[in-house]
Design a protein around this motif. Structure first.
Motif, short mmCIF file in Angstrom:
data_model
loop_
_atom_site.label_atom_id
_atom_site.label_comp_id
_atom_site.label_asym_id
_atom_site.label_seq_id
_atom_site.Cartn_x
_atom_site.Cartn_y
_atom_site.Cartn_z
N HIS A 1 18.69 -68.12 40.75
CA HIS A 1 18.28 -66.83 41.23
C HIS A 1 16.99 -66.92 42.04
CE1 HIS A 1 21.33 -64.18 39.78
NE2 HIS A 1 21.57 -65.06 38.80
N TYR A 2 16.69 -68.14 42.55
CA TYR A 2 15.38 -68.30 43.37
C TYR A 2 15.72 -68.21 44.75
CZ TYR A 2 13.12 -70.01 39.13
OH TYR A 2 12.73 -70.35 37.77
N ARG A 3 14.61 -67.65 45.62
CA ARG A 3 15.01 -67.31 47.03
C ARG A 3 15.01 -68.67 47.82
NH1 ARG A 3 10.45 -63.66 49.04
NH2 ARG A 3 11.35 -62.15 47.61
N LEU A 4 15.99 -68.70 48.46
CA LEU A 4 16.42 -69.91 49.36
C LEU A 4 15.15 -70.27 50.20
CD1 LEU A 4 20.08 -69.80 50.03
CD2 LEU A 4 18.84 -70.99 48.23
N PRO A 5 14.67 -71.67 50.58
CA PRO A 5 13.44 -72.04 51.40
C PRO A 5 13.81 -71.67 53.02
CG PRO A 5 14.77 -74.05 50.62
CD PRO A 5 15.27 -72.91 49.77
N ALA A 6 12.78 -71.44 53.48
CA ALA A 6 12.81 -71.38 54.89
C ALA A 6 12.94 -72.57 55.52
CB ALA A 6 11.70 -70.38 55.47
N GLY A 7 12.36 -73.42 55.10
CA GLY A 7 12.47 -74.96 55.83
C GLY A 7 12.00 -76.18 55.25
N PRO A 8 11.91 -77.21 55.64
CA PRO A 8 11.83 -78.24 54.94
C PRO A 8 10.48 -78.35 53.88
CG PRO A 8 12.43 -79.07 56.83
CD PRO A 8 12.16 -77.75 57.04
N GLN A 9 9.45 -78.06 54.24
CA GLN A 9 8.21 -77.96 53.22
C GLN A 9 8.33 -76.91 51.98
OE1 GLN A 9 5.61 -80.06 53.60
NE2 GLN A 9 4.84 -79.07 51.74
N GLU B 1 15.65 -63.81 43.12
CA GLU B 1 16.41 -63.26 44.53
C GLU B 1 17.63 -62.81 43.63
OE1 GLU B 1 17.22 -61.90 48.29
OE2 GLU B 1 15.18 -62.97 47.59
N HIS B 2 17.99 -61.41 43.32
CA HIS B 2 19.33 -61.14 42.42
C HIS B 2 20.39 -60.60 43.27
CE1 HIS B 2 17.26 -62.11 38.83
NE2 HIS B 2 16.14 -61.21 38.94
N GLY B 3 20.02 -60.72 44.63
CA GLY B 3 21.26 -60.13 45.68
C GLY B 3 20.92 -58.32 45.63
N ALA B 4 21.82 -58.11 46.40
CA ALA B 4 22.07 -56.48 46.34
C ALA B 4 22.57 -55.82 45.12
CB ALA B 4 22.97 -56.12 47.51
N ALA B 5 21.88 -54.86 44.81
CA ALA B 5 21.99 -54.11 43.41
C ALA B 5 23.68 -53.46 43.78
CB ALA B 5 20.85 -52.91 43.28
N PRO B 6 24.46 -53.19 42.62
CA PRO B 6 25.51 -52.70 42.76
C PRO B 6 25.69 -51.18 43.09
CG PRO B 6 25.07 -52.92 40.33
CD PRO B 6 24.08 -53.73 41.19
N ASP B 7 26.26 -50.70 43.64
CA ASP B 7 26.31 -49.42 44.16
C ASP B 7 27.14 -48.65 43.06
OD1 ASP B 7 26.81 -46.81 45.44
OD2 ASP B 7 27.69 -47.45 46.83
N THR B 8 25.97 -47.38 42.34
CA THR B 8 26.55 -46.97 41.38
C THR B 8 27.22 -45.63 41.49
OG1 THR B 8 24.44 -45.77 41.28
CG2 THR B 8 24.72 -47.76 39.86
N ASN B 9 27.32 -45.26 42.77
CA ASN B 9 28.07 -43.93 43.36
C ASN B 9 29.62 -44.24 43.56
OD1 ASN B 9 25.70 -42.63 43.66
ND2 ASN B 9 25.27 -43.45 45.73
#
Length: 252
Positions: free
Chosen positions: A211-219, A243-251
């Motif tokens: 659950h870590y955010r993916l890097p934007a570049g090689p560095q 980075e947990h992704g979108a929260a589930p829709d509770t509606n």
């Protein structure tokens, strides 16, 4: 008598199965626990370093030489790439084949291979897992066969010492052990190559699983995986956003 020897080899293979990791590690050259074998390891490592240096010299031969020299140079470069750096060489060819993968597969991306392998292994696809496990099974089978034949060498001489017509069988056993060992080295090189492939294709799956955010570049990638390596090696928690992704829709 030959039937008894064959049965003994089969029984030994079964008995070795619970000690598979140890059987491989001994042939790799992890001998530092005992003074006698530690001394032998030092001698063999010196030999491996001389071979490494010889390959390096051949690999940097003039590129504009004749066709034979170019082939020799290409072969030396290929063989050198299958070995680890000179300062971490193992005493045996099997140990060097596996260490090359252990020390380089993930390090190309800033990720410690030894610390992360067990985690990233769980993220690979079924197709990759099938190929990887098949190669590992071939390595283990070759190692077991080598040990069985080594154990049968003195037994065969003891059993056939009074049968001169069958001494050729005794002479063949250590030769077959050497062939099995060579097969283990070849399988280890293939396994190490697959370790490279696993990190090429699945290193970001490991980051997502943590659950870590993916890097934007090689560095950013090297920074991320350097911190992940610290985490997996027990050197502290990385200061990285989750980075947990979108929260589930509770509606719904």
């Amino acid at each position: 008598m030959l039937l008894v020897l064959s049965a003994g080899a089969s029984l030994l293979a079964v008995l070795l199965q619970p000690f598979q990791v140890r059987a491989v590690r001994v042939l790799e050259g992890y001998w530092d626990r005992w003074p006698l074998t530690a001394g032998l390891a030092t001698v063999l490592i010196d030999m491996q370093r001389r071979r490494w240096e010889s390959l390096r010299k051949r690999a940097v031969m003039a590129a504009d030489a004749d066709a034979t020299t170019r082939r020799v140079r290409a072969d030396a470069a290929r063989r050198l790439s299958a070995r680890p750096p000179m300062d971490v060489l193992m005493p045996t060819a099997l140990g060097n084949a596996l260490r090359a993968g252990e020390l380089r597969a993930g390090e190309r991306y800033g990720l410690s291979t030894l610390a992360s392998w067990s985690r990233i292994h769980m993220q690979i696809s079924d197709r990759a897992a099938e190929v990887l496990h098949s190669t590992r099974d071939a390595l283990d089978a070759a190692v077991n066969l080598c040990w069985c034949l080594l154990a049968l060498t003195p037994l065969s001489w003891a059993a056939l010492y009074d049968e001169p017509g069958l001494w050729w069988v005794c002479a063949c056993v250590p030769f077959l052990a050497a062939v099995a060992y060579k097969g283990a080295v070849t399988a280890a090189q293939a396994y190490a190559s697959l370790m490279y492939v696993v990190y090429d294709l699945h290193r970001f799956d490991l980051a997502e699983a943590l659950h870590y955010r993916l890097p934007a570049g090689p560095q950013d990638e090297r920074e991320l995986f350097g911190r992940v390596s610290d985490l997996l090696s027990g050197r502290g928690m990385p200061d990285l956003p989750y980075e947990h992704g979108a929260a589930p829709d509770t509606n719904d």
